[in-house]
Motif scaffolding. Structure first.
Motif, PDB file in Angstrom:
ATOM      1  N   VAL A  68     104.050  50.619  78.875  1.00  0.00           N
ATOM      2  CA  VAL A  68     102.787  50.146  78.318  1.00  0.00           C
ATOM      3  C   VAL A  68     102.367  48.807  78.924  1.00  0.00           C
ATOM      4  CG1 VAL A  68     101.723  49.295  76.191  1.00  0.00           C
ATOM      5  CG2 VAL A  68     102.987  51.425  76.170  1.00  0.00           C
ATOM      6  N   LEU A  69     103.323  47.925  79.197  1.00  0.00           N
ATOM      7  CA  LEU A  69     102.996  46.585  79.696  1.00  0.00           C
ATOM      8  C   LEU A  69     103.034  46.480  81.215  1.00  0.00           C
ATOM      9  CD1 LEU A  69     104.903  44.464  77.051  1.00  0.00           C
ATOM     10  CD2 LEU A  69     102.464  44.984  77.146  1.00  0.00           C
ATOM     11  N   SER A  70     103.024  47.593  81.913  1.00  0.00           N
ATOM     12  CA  SER A  70     103.095  47.546  83.370  1.00  0.00           C
ATOM     13  C   SER A  70     101.709  47.318  83.970  1.00  0.00           C
ATOM     14  CB  SER A  70     103.687  48.835  83.909  1.00  0.00           C
ATOM     15  OG  SER A  70     102.774  49.894  83.742  1.00  0.00           O
ATOM     16  N   ASP A  71     101.703  46.945  85.230  1.00  0.00           N
ATOM     17  CA  ASP A  71     100.443  46.759  85.943  1.00  0.00           C
ATOM     18  C   ASP A  71      99.703  48.080  86.129  1.00  0.00           C
ATOM     19  OD1 ASP A  71     100.864  44.047  86.173  1.00  0.00           O
ATOM     20  OD2 ASP A  71     101.825  44.207  88.130  1.00  0.00           O
ATOM     21  N   TRP A  72     100.468  49.176  86.246  1.00  0.00           N
ATOM     22  CA  TRP A  72      99.839  50.483  86.404  1.00  0.00           C
ATOM     23  C   TRP A  72      99.017  50.851  85.175  1.00  0.00           C
ATOM     24  CZ3 TRP A  72      99.527  52.418  90.995  1.00  0.00           C
ATOM     25  CH2 TRP A  72     100.480  52.080  91.944  1.00  0.00           C
ATOM     26  N   THR A  73      99.491  50.468  84.003  1.00  0.00           N
ATOM     27  CA  THR A  73      98.735  50.745  82.790  1.00  0.00           C
ATOM     28  C   THR A  73      97.421  49.968  82.796  1.00  0.00           C
ATOM     29  OG1 THR A  73     100.787  51.100  81.585  1.00  0.00           O
ATOM     30  CG2 THR A  73      98.825  50.731  80.274  1.00  0.00           C
ATOM     31  N   MET A  74      97.474  48.715  83.244  1.00  0.00           N
ATOM     32  CA  MET A  74      96.255  47.906  83.326  1.00  0.00           C
ATOM     33  C   MET A  74      95.270  48.527  84.314  1.00  0.00           C
ATOM     34  SD  MET A  74      94.740  45.420  82.144  1.00  0.00           S
ATOM     35  CE  MET A  74      93.353  44.410  82.482  1.00  0.00           C
ATOM     36  N   LEU A  77      93.742  51.483  82.635  1.00  0.00           N
ATOM     37  CA  LEU A  77      92.756  51.089  81.623  1.00  0.00           C
ATOM     38  C   LEU A  77      91.442  50.667  82.262  1.00  0.00           C
ATOM     39  CD1 LEU A  77      94.917  49.058  79.085  1.00  0.00           C
ATOM     40  CD2 LEU A  77      93.768  51.234  78.677  1.00  0.00           C
ATOM     41  N   ILE A  78      91.522  49.907  83.339  1.00  0.00           N
ATOM     42  CA  ILE A  78      90.309  49.479  84.024  1.00  0.00           C
ATOM     43  C   ILE A  78      89.593  50.689  84.630  1.00  0.00           C
ATOM     44  CG2 ILE A  78      89.446  48.169  86.006  1.00  0.00           C
ATOM     45  CD1 ILE A  78      91.618  46.088  85.353  1.00  0.00           C
ATOM     46  N   GLY A  79      90.360  51.628  85.187  1.00  0.00           N
ATOM     47  CA  GLY A  79      89.772  52.832  85.779  1.00  0.00           C
ATOM     48  C   GLY A  79      89.100  53.726  84.757  1.00  0.00           C
ATOM     49  N   LYS A  80      89.571  53.680  83.526  1.00  0.00           N
ATOM     50  CA  LYS A  80      88.980  54.497  82.459  1.00  0.00           C
ATOM     51  C   LYS A  80      87.812  53.799  81.772  1.00  0.00           C
ATOM     52  CE  LYS A  80      91.738  58.035  82.582  1.00  0.00           C
ATOM     53  NZ  LYS A  80      91.287  59.349  82.939  1.00  0.00           N
TER      54      LYS A  80
END
Length: 162
Positions: A68-74, A77-80
């Motif tokens: 949840v706290l990874s850069d990939w999640t960020m 989130l930005i892509g969505k």
């Protein structure tokens, strides 16, 4: 993306597999708690089993937090369509966990000391200790602003050529 497990972990199948793994750990713990007759086993065996279940649940929870706290999640989130509020909340969560994005240090391999060292024994290679011995020749050095800028400009030039 090429050298990581990120495409699998952040896919729909990866998330489903992570949920199944977590549910199976919890189900095994509940089954052990309810169905197994504990008086038939030694107290030590039961204590070790509870310890292993606790470790499994803790590792599942830790893996979920890392996910949840990874850069990939960020990035996801930005892509969505995440907005500035999403980014602010996410960055505050990262600050609470104390995770640093970069330690401002760089690894340095001491080639001279490693070249004078003899070849490790075959049994050490079998146990995986030879890799740990290779890491003994790696030091972390502080990366100053000038060198950081030089590396960044070099990488930017390479990216521009590509």
């Amino acid at each position: 993306m090429l050298y990581t497990k990120a495409p699998l972990i952040y896919s729909r199948a990866g998330i489903i597999l992570r949920c199944i793994s977590s549910l199976l750990s919890v189900t095994a713990f509940i089954t052990f708690q309810v169905k197994i007759e504990k008086h038939a086993y030694a107290t030590t065996d039961i204590a070790i089993t509870y310890l292993l279940f606790a470790a499994a649940v803790f590792l599942e929870f830790y893996a979920f937090l890392c996910l949840v706290l990874s850069d990939w999640t960020m990035i996801w989130l930005i892509g969505k369509g995440g907005n500035a509020l999403t980014s602010a909340i996410y960055s505050q969560l990262r600050k609470l966990t104390g995770s640093k994005r970069w330690s401002r240090s760089i690894s340095q391999y001491n080639l001279k000391s490693s070249s004078f060292e003899s070849e490790p024994y075959r049994c050490l290679k079998f146990l995986g200790i030879d890799e740990m011995m290779r890491q003994m020749h790696v030091n972390r050095k502080y990366l100053n602003e000038e060198l950081q800028g030089l590396i960044f400009e070099h990488l930017r030039g390479k990216a521009w050529k590509i």
